[in-house]
Enzyme design. Structure first.
Site, PDB file in Angstrom:
ATOM      1  N   ASP A 255       0.862  -1.187   0.000  1.00 24.93           N
ATOM      2  CA  ASP A 255       0.000   0.000   0.000  1.00 24.93           C
ATOM      3  C   ASP A 255       0.898   1.237   0.000  1.00 24.93           C
ATOM      4  O   ASP A 255       1.707   1.421   0.905  1.00 24.93           O
ATOM      5  CB  ASP A 255      -0.875  -0.033   1.262  1.00 24.93           C
ATOM      6  CG  ASP A 255      -1.832   1.141   1.336  1.00 24.93           C
ATOM      7  OD1 ASP A 255      -1.863   1.954   0.393  1.00 24.93           O
ATOM      8  OD2 ASP A 255      -2.536   1.237   2.360  1.00 24.93           O
TER       9      ASP A 255
ATOM     10  N   ASP B 264      -3.496   2.357  -5.612  1.00 30.32           N
ATOM     11  CA  ASP B 264      -2.210   2.312  -4.906  1.00 30.32           C
ATOM     12  C   ASP B 264      -2.052   1.103  -3.993  1.00 30.32           C
ATOM     13  O   ASP B 264      -1.282   1.127  -3.053  1.00 30.32           O
ATOM     14  CB  ASP B 264      -2.012   3.600  -4.112  1.00 30.32           C
ATOM     15  CG  ASP B 264      -2.917   3.666  -2.898  1.00 30.32           C
ATOM     16  OD1 ASP B 264      -4.013   3.089  -2.950  1.00 30.32           O
ATOM     17  OD2 ASP B 264      -2.534   4.278  -1.902  1.00 30.32           O
ATOM     18  N   GLU B 265      -2.784   0.044  -4.274  1.00 34.66           N
ATOM     19  CA  GLU B 265      -2.693  -1.139  -3.418  1.00 34.66           C
ATOM     20  C   GLU B 265      -2.695  -2.404  -4.250  1.00 34.66           C
ATOM     21  O   GLU B 265      -3.407  -2.483  -5.255  1.00 34.66           O
ATOM     22  CB  GLU B 265      -3.928  -1.227  -2.515  1.00 34.66           C
ATOM     23  CG  GLU B 265      -3.847  -0.446  -1.240  1.00 34.66           C
ATOM     24  CD  GLU B 265      -5.128  -0.644  -0.452  1.00 34.66           C
ATOM     25  OE1 GLU B 265      -5.169  -1.552   0.387  1.00 34.66           O
ATOM     26  OE2 GLU B 265      -6.087   0.096  -0.708  1.00 34.66           O
TER      27      GLU B 265
END
Ligand code: MG
Length: 425
Positions: free
Chosen positions: A15, A110-111
């Site tokens: 993350d 974003d993960e």
């Protein structure tokens, strides 16, 4: 290859730390260390999309109205959002991660989850922890982005590990947390955490569990499984498993099914069936129009609701035969709405989507043109996790509860678990 079923897996959850802000800091290094937020302007009723860790110290949070954020943090610098740029940078991060393993499931901009089972153990020196550190180092060296990671034997625990690692850092800088939960210690790791840290436990369920005096995941793990099944149905069965740290969901490398959907975010939350139903009819027509335009038909209809607390619920149903017809999509979506929207709760967003797409075949002379019937089925995950802001919301709640736990039991309590300490590098 995905890891074989039953084998102990090693999953890494990655993350990026305050991703939009990190990208903006790369563009303008003078922002580093300052309290700033990416999002819409306060005088245009803008919302915080992401905020720097310095801003978080003043109480600024994602999804907060920008006006409110500026009241909490009077010197807050507001930077306009540049989504296309963030998507491009995200593409670079995912490419780097894919170079480590193609067994990657992107969870949001974003993960991602990586199944690294094949890369660890078997006599070599590589461990989940060493790979996670390697990822953290490369993402920083090659892309100048900071990330936090969780390592565990399944996706759920890996993600919670990341959240816990991040929540225990409050330095005003990127957390760069790393939290490893060794196989066999999942239940111990989860036990002291609040039930809201589990996937699928939104505020409503949290309140119901609280009535039973179930506050921590450990309380839930000790509760009689049959009673949970009795009270909450299939969801109760999953809850019992998840509370014990068991999660068999695989890393899904790519969305096999392309999907088409239509979503509406209401200006004000809606609690009237008529409005919801009318919206749904429009959406079904829009989806049908898009299907016909692309000469496609769909076998699955999905309904998505975002509640006023930002949590999601979804239900989907498989049709007996594929369709591009608005009435069939409408009928299926209406059935789903009546199942999902029971108590008249305020709805923030409503969406109808279809998947299982195939090209329209020419209708033969004897083919039936009857509309297909819907066969309702419940999907695996009761809540869909896909919005950055939603996750930040959850993280915020987790952070708040962790602070409470810390206040009540001292910081040792919060650090309980298998590998409690995160590492900063
Ligand atoms: Mg992030």
């Amino acid at each position: 290859m995905a890891s074989p079923p039953g084998a102990t897996r090693t999953i890494i959850h990655v993350d990026l730390d305050a991703f939009y802000c990190a990208v903006e800091e790369k563009r303008d290094p003078s922002l580093r260390g300052t309290a700033f937020a990416v999002g819409g302007r306060a005088d245009e009723r803008g919302v915080v999309a992401s905020c720097s860790y310095a801003a978080r110290r003043s109480g600024v949070r994602s999804a907060m109205a920008m006006g409110m954020a500026q009241r909490l943090c009077p010197h807050l610098i507001v930077v306009p959002t540049r989504h296309s740029h963030y998507r491009a940078v995200s593409g670079g991060v995912m490419a780097l991660l894919r170079s480590i393993t193609p067994q990657l499931e992107q969870l949001s901009i974003d993960e991602a989850f990586l199944d690294v089972t094949e890369l660890v153990g078997d006599g070599n020196e590589v461990t989940g922890r060493s790979l996670a550190l390697e990822i953290q180092r490369r993402v920083w060296d090659e892309l100048e982005l900071s990330c936090s990671l969780g390592v565990a034997s399944n996706k759920m625990v890996a993600k919670i590990a990341t959240d816990c690692g991040k929540a225990t850092v409050s330095t005003g800088q990127s957390p760069r947390a790393l939290c490893v939960v060794e196989a066999g210690t999942e239940a111990d790791f989860l036990a002291p955490l609040p039930v809201s840290a589990l996937w699928g436990v939104g505020p409503k369920l949290e309140a119901k569990l609280k009535e039973l005096r179930i506050e921590t995941i450990g309380d839930l793990a000790h509760w009689d499984e049959r009673d949970l099944a009795h009270r909450f149905g299939k969801h109760g069965v999953d809850l019992a498993k998840h509370a014990r740290g068991i999660d068999r969901r695989e890393v899904v490398t790519e969305r096999e099914t392309k999907s088409i959907s239509s979503e509406t975010t209401f200006l004000q939350d809606v609690s009237e069936w008529e409005t919801l139903h009318a919206t749904l009819l429009e959406q079904a027509q829009s989806v049908s129009f898009q299907l016909k335009k692309q000469k496609l038909q769909a076998s699955t209809v999905k309904l998505k609701i975002r509640w006023s607390d930002f949590s999601f619920s979804t239900r989907q149903t498989t049709l007996l035969s594929s369709t591009d017809a608005a009435p069939a999509i409408e009928a299926a979506a209406t059935t789903l709405l009546s199942k999902l929207w029971i108590g008249g709760e305020p709805v923030r967003l409503l969406g109808v989507g279809v998947s299982g797409l195939s090209l329209v075949r020419q209708l033969g002379l004897f083919d039936s043109v009857d509309e297909p019937e819907a066969v309702p089925e419940e999907i695996e995950e009761p809540e869909e996790i896909e919005l950055d802001s939603y996750m930040d919301e959850r993280r915020q709640r987790l952070q708040e509860t962790l602070s409470l736990l810390e206040a009540r039991f001292g910081s040792a309590m919060v650090h309980l678990g298998a590998h409690p300490k995160h590492e900063s590098h």
